[in-house]
Design a protein around this motif. Structure first.
Motif, short mmCIF file in Angstrom:
data_model
loop_
_atom_site.label_atom_id
_atom_site.label_comp_id
_atom_site.label_asym_id
_atom_site.label_seq_id
_atom_site.Cartn_x
_atom_site.Cartn_y
_atom_site.Cartn_z
N ILE A 139 -32.85 -5.58 7.34
CA ILE A 139 -33.30 -5.59 8.74
C ILE A 139 -32.21 -5.01 9.65
CG2 ILE A 139 -34.91 -7.49 8.50
CD1 ILE A 139 -32.75 -9.40 9.29
N HIS A 140 -32.57 -4.51 10.81
CA HIS A 140 -33.92 -4.24 11.26
C HIS A 140 -34.23 -2.76 11.07
CE1 HIS A 140 -34.83 -8.00 13.72
NE2 HIS A 140 -33.64 -8.21 13.27
N THR A 141 -35.46 -2.49 10.72
CA THR A 141 -35.87 -1.12 10.40
C THR A 141 -35.43 -0.12 11.47
OG1 THR A 141 -37.87 -2.22 9.62
CG2 THR A 141 -37.84 0.18 9.53
N GLU A 162 -42.08 2.25 14.07
CA GLU A 162 -41.32 3.31 14.73
C GLU A 162 -40.05 3.63 13.92
OE1 GLU A 162 -41.55 5.60 16.76
OE2 GLU A 162 -39.46 6.08 17.25
N GLY A 163 -39.40 2.58 13.40
CA GLY A 163 -38.20 2.80 12.58
C GLY A 163 -38.50 3.64 11.36
N THR A 177 -40.73 -6.67 15.59
CA THR A 177 -42.16 -6.49 15.86
C THR A 177 -42.73 -5.41 14.95
OG1 THR A 177 -41.78 -4.71 17.46
CG2 THR A 177 -41.77 -6.97 18.34
N GLU A 178 -44.04 -5.43 14.82
CA GLU A 178 -44.73 -4.41 14.03
C GLU A 178 -44.44 -3.02 14.59
OE1 GLU A 178 -46.46 -4.92 11.28
OE2 GLU A 178 -47.31 -2.91 11.06
N GLU A 207 -38.72 -13.87 12.16
CA GLU A 207 -39.59 -14.52 11.16
C GLU A 207 -40.15 -13.52 10.17
OE1 GLU A 207 -42.59 -16.90 13.02
OE2 GLU A 207 -41.08 -18.18 13.96
N ARG A 208 -40.38 -12.31 10.63
CA ARG A 208 -40.96 -11.30 9.75
C ARG A 208 -40.05 -10.99 8.56
NH1 ARG A 208 -44.80 -7.70 12.35
NH2 ARG A 208 -43.91 -6.06 11.07
N ALA A 209 -38.74 -11.25 8.71
CA ALA A 209 -37.79 -10.93 7.64
C ALA A 209 -38.04 -11.76 6.39
CB ALA A 209 -36.36 -11.12 8.13
#
Ligand code: ZN
Length: 186
Positions: free
Chosen positions: A117-119, A154-155, A148-149, A21-23
Motif C-alpha cells: 500500500i498505497h497503490t 488511478e494508481g 479508496t477504490e 481497512e481495504r489493506a
C-alpha cells in the motif's frame, strides 16, 4: 530475475494510526505470492516506513510508523522470514536513501513485482524510481490497495500508462513462477 517488493504492510497502515481497512483484503493474496516467491528462489524485499521525529513527511501525515515502535512492524501474518530482506524508508519511494538499488543489482534483479500500500502513493512513487532506473515493473492488482477504490484504480492506471507496468494477478504470477521452476543465482 524478479524480486517481490512488499511496501508498507505495517500495523500503523493496516489497523493503526493511518488505518486502511481495504489493506486487509490483500493479506491472503500476499501470503500466497510470498510463499510462491520463496519456493521459487525469488527474493522478497520489505520496504517499511520507519520514521524519525524530524522527518518532513510527518508534517503532512502526522506521526506514523515511528522507527522502533509496534506501529512500524510488518503485520504479523506477513512477517518476514529468514532469507527475506528488510529495508527501512523515510518517505514514499522505496528507492529514496534506502540502499534498494545496490541490493537489487547485487541480486541480479531486473524486474520488480510491486505489492502493498498505497497503490497511488508509496507503490506509485517506488514505481517511478524503478522506471527511472530501468527496471521492469509488474503489479498484481490483487496485491495492492489504497484508501479508496478511486485511488486504487488511478494508481494502477497511472503505473500502466506512464511506467509501462504489467498489471496482472497473484495467481497468474504464481503459475508463471511454478512453470519456470526454481531460480538460481547467476
Ligand atoms: Zn511515512
Amino acid at each position: 530475475m524478479e524480486a517481490v517488493l512488499v511496501i508498507d504492510m505495517l500495523r500503523d497502515f493496516v489497523s493503526g494510526r493511518l488505518q486502511c481497512e481495504r489493506a486487509e483484503r490483500i493479506i491472503p493474496n500476499l501470503l500466497k505470492l510470498l510463499s510462491a516467491a520463496r519456493r521459487c528462489g525469488i527474493p522478497v524485499i520489505y520496504l517499511n516506513d520507519a520514521h524519525l521525529p524530524v522527518d518532513f513527511e510527518l508534517r503532512r501525515w502526522g506521526e506514523h510508523a515511528m522507527r522502533g515502535t509496534e506501529g512500524a512492524e510488518v503485520v504479523p501474518e506477513l512477517g518476514p522470514v529468514e532469507g527475506d530482506y528488510v529495508l527501512e524508508k523515510r518517505t514514499y519511494s522505496g528507492f529514496y536513501e534506502t540502499g534498494l538499488d545496490p541490493l537489487l543489482r547485487g541480486l541480479g534483479v531486473d524486474t520488480l513485482v510491486l505489492t502493498g500500500i498505497h497503490t497511488h502513493l508509496c507503490v506509485r512513487h517506488t514505481a517511478a524510481d524503478a522506471f527511472f532506473r530501468g527496471y521492469r515493473i509488474v503489479v498484481p492488482r490483487d496485491g495492492t490497495e489504497a484508501f479508496t477504490e478511486e485511488a486504487y484504480r488511478e494508481g494502477l492506471r497511472y503505473m500502466e500508462e506512464f511506467y509501462g507496468a504489467e498489471v496482472t494477478e497473484v495467481d497468474e504470477l504464481v503459475k508463471r513462477w511454478e512453470e519456470e521452476g526454481p531460480k538460481t543465482f547467476k
